[in-house]
Design a protein around this motif. Structure first.
Motif, PDB file in Angstrom:
ATOM      1  N   LEU A 184       0.830  -1.207   0.000  1.00 32.15           N
ATOM      2  CA  LEU A 184       0.000   0.000   0.000  1.00 32.15           C
ATOM      3  C   LEU A 184       0.863   1.254   0.000  1.00 32.15           C
ATOM      4  N   MET A 191      -2.006   4.629  -4.428  1.00 30.34           N
ATOM      5  CA  MET A 191      -2.813   4.630  -3.202  1.00 30.34           C
ATOM      6  C   MET A 191      -3.588   5.937  -3.054  1.00 30.34           C
ATOM      7  N   GLU A 465      -5.509  -5.185  -0.570  1.00 30.30           N
ATOM      8  CA  GLU A 465      -5.117  -3.786  -0.725  1.00 30.30           C
ATOM      9  C   GLU A 465      -6.322  -2.933  -1.131  1.00 30.30           C
ATOM     10  N   LEU A 469      -8.026   0.342   0.787  1.00 33.02           N
ATOM     11  CA  LEU A 469      -8.152   1.618   0.077  1.00 33.02           C
ATOM     12  C   LEU A 469      -9.615   2.029  -0.039  1.00 33.02           C
TER      13      LEU A 469
END
Length: 543
Positions: A184, A191, A465, A469
């Motif tokens: 990340l 990101m 991930e 996010l």
């Protein structure tokens, strides 16, 4: 084109149009911002994939301008064609659909026009998004030497992250989780762009739900929090007594329509309902007078009048301001003693003693404020028939049930369009950014598949991930949505309407659920893409 209208219908129509225009100022800007984000990532990836080709052309002697033309032409065509197609299609469909949703159902004649000025603005905005993105990426890449361009970019090096310092948490994670969280922060640009993209779409959806809540709460808040009486009876005789079995209580008052304007500055007239109760005792049971700033109860006094918040804003008035008022042909001035909360209509409250002090007309109560035992439609109608049969009764009205909806039904319906468009935009953003993420990390993902990771593990490697996010984007999006909602509702205030700034919890839940559903749908698509990765081709040397 609209047919003959009464003045009230025309005012309702233009008030609704102004409210919708306030929304139209904000949403295109955010849509453009998200479009720039998507375009930038798409063109960046396209140029990145052609690094070897660009490096080879540079080595063969082609100029930077010649190499750039391919991407510039692509960007210009995408910007122009997309903007024109979207602009023409949008102006031919959405305005008519919005027009049909306006609350004035007697507005039946619609004549659509194509606003070329707006389409030209859309084309310019599209070119800024596409051509600007291409120019930035090309400038960055063309600075490199041909030999560097013909080599594959080295993967970014992993770094220790702040989470690793929280030993109790970090030690409980398995290897795959640790790698995902490190990735990340390894790809910081992606990101940030993903969080901003998701936050923008979630914020737009929450703002849409908030606008709907504010519109729907306008009538209930006005008649539950401010005005507690249900009916007004107009009398020809101030001393006339009225009675009906459905009347719970009544308050004698002078209710008149007056014109108010500031004594200084620009002359802005406002039609105001003046209410002067015969006695101030228990008046709070009929009307709640709460200070617009402190929310403290205000009391009627003989030193001035209490005006409603929107009237104070329109007149640029505050405590101590002198206002000019006109009752019939009689002019007099009043001093503002306080400003009270109110959502619909302009009102001025004062005592009989202060009215006699400032006006040449003697005070005379001409109305009764009614609180009913039952507000069912049949009971209200029966009460009206009973009262109108009594001598001296001129009129009976029920403000809450007048049926005008205060010009907000169309606005409430139109908001659904923006919620749907924002949701669709969220799906596009998630899909685009996830697709770019996979393309950039094809060699990395192929490597872990060669090392023995199963398909579900590879999907979890990427999906973990995206989940983090998405959650971060949703929380940040709620914050953006609240700011947007407040800004839009303040801009959407028209006439005598002051929208309550409320966003109910279902708005937060639905904006988060929709975003999560889109993330899940993209995750399913991603899973099948990852299953079909050609590991040998991805890992083949590109030196």
């Amino acid at each position: 084109m609209i047919g003959p209208l009464t003045s009230a219908t025309r005012q309702d129509y233009f008030d609704e149009s102004k409210s919708i225009a306030a929304i139209a100022v904000i949403f295109p800007g955010f849509f453009l911002f998200i479009a720039v984000l998507i375009t930038f990532t798409t063109i960046s990836r396209m140029i990145e994939k052609n690094r070897r080709e660009i490096g080879l052309m540079r080595a063969l002697g082609y100029t930077k301008g010649f190499i750039s033309m391919k991407y510039v032409i692509y960007s210009v065509l995408a910007g122009i064609l997309g903007s024109i197609a979207g602009g023409v299609l949008g102006t031919m469909t959405l305005p008519k659909f919005i027009f049909s949703m306006l609350s004035n159902n007697n507005l039946t004649q619609y004549h659509g026009v194509i606003p070329w000025a707006f389409i030209i603005e859309a084309v310019i905005a599209g070119l800024v998004a596409t051509l600007g993105s291409a120019a930035v990426v090309l400038i960055i890449n063309l600075r490199e030497k041909p030999t560097e361009l013909m080599r594959e970019r080295a993967p970014k090096a992993g770094k220790r992250i702040l989470m690793e310092r929280i030993k109790p948490l970090w030690n409980r994670m398995n290897f795959n989780q640790k790698v995902s969280y490190r990735n990340l922060f390894r790809y910081k640009t992606r990101m940030i762009m993903t969080i901003v993209g998701i936050a923008g779409c979630t914020g737009l959806m929450l703002a849409g739900f908030g606008i709907r809540d504010s519109v729907n709460d306008l009538i209930p808040d006005q008649f539950n929090q401010v005005q507690h009486y249900q009916g007004i009876v107009t009398l020809s005789d101030a001393n006339k007594q009225i009675h009906d079995k459905n009347i719970k209580s009544q308050k004698s008052a002078m209710v008149q329509s007056i014109t108010v304007s500031p004594t200084k500055g620009t002359k802005r007239n406002a039609t105001v309902t003046m209410v002067a109760p015969k006695s101030s005792a228990d008046f709070e049971q009929y009307v709640s007078l709460k200070n617009s700033q402190t929310n403290q109860n205000e009391k009627l006094s003989n030193s001035g009048v209490i005006i409603t918040e929107k009237l104070a804003t329109d007149m640029n008035a505050k405590k101590g301001t002198i206002l000019s008022t006109k009752l019939g042909n009689k002019l007099f001035k009043v001093r503002v003693a306080a400003v009270t909360k109110n959502y619909a209509g302009h009102y001025m409250y004062l005592t009989p003693k202060y009215f006699n002090k400032v006006s040449l007309t003697k005070y005379s109560a001409n109305s009764r404020l009614l609180k009913l035992k039952s507000v069912a439609k049949g009971d209200r109608q029966q009460t009206s028939r009973s009262l109108l049969k009594q001598s001296g009764v001129l009129n009976v009205t029920y403000p809450r049930y007048a049926g005008s909806a205060l010009g907000t039904v169309g606005l409430s319906s139109v908001v659904l369009i923006f919620i749907a468009l924002s949701a669709a935009l969220g799906l596009v953003v998630l899909y685009n950014l996830t697709n770019v993420n996979i393309s950039e990390r094809m060699r990395e993902l192929s490597t872990i598949k060669v090392l023995g990771f199963y398909d579900n593990e590879v999907t979890a490697y990427v999906a973990r991930e995206n989940v983090v996010l998405t959650l971060a984007g949703i929380v940040f999006g709620w914050f953006i949505g609240l700011i947007l909602h407040h800004f839009i509702m303040i801009k959407a205030q028209t006439g005598a309407i002051l929208f309550p700034l409320t966003v109910h919890y279902p708005g937060y839940i639905w904006s988060a659920v929709l975003t999560a559903c889109f993330s899940l749908a993209v995750g399913v698509i991603t899973h099948y893409k990852l299953k079909n990765i050609d590991m040998l081709d991805s890992l083949s040397s590109q030196e």
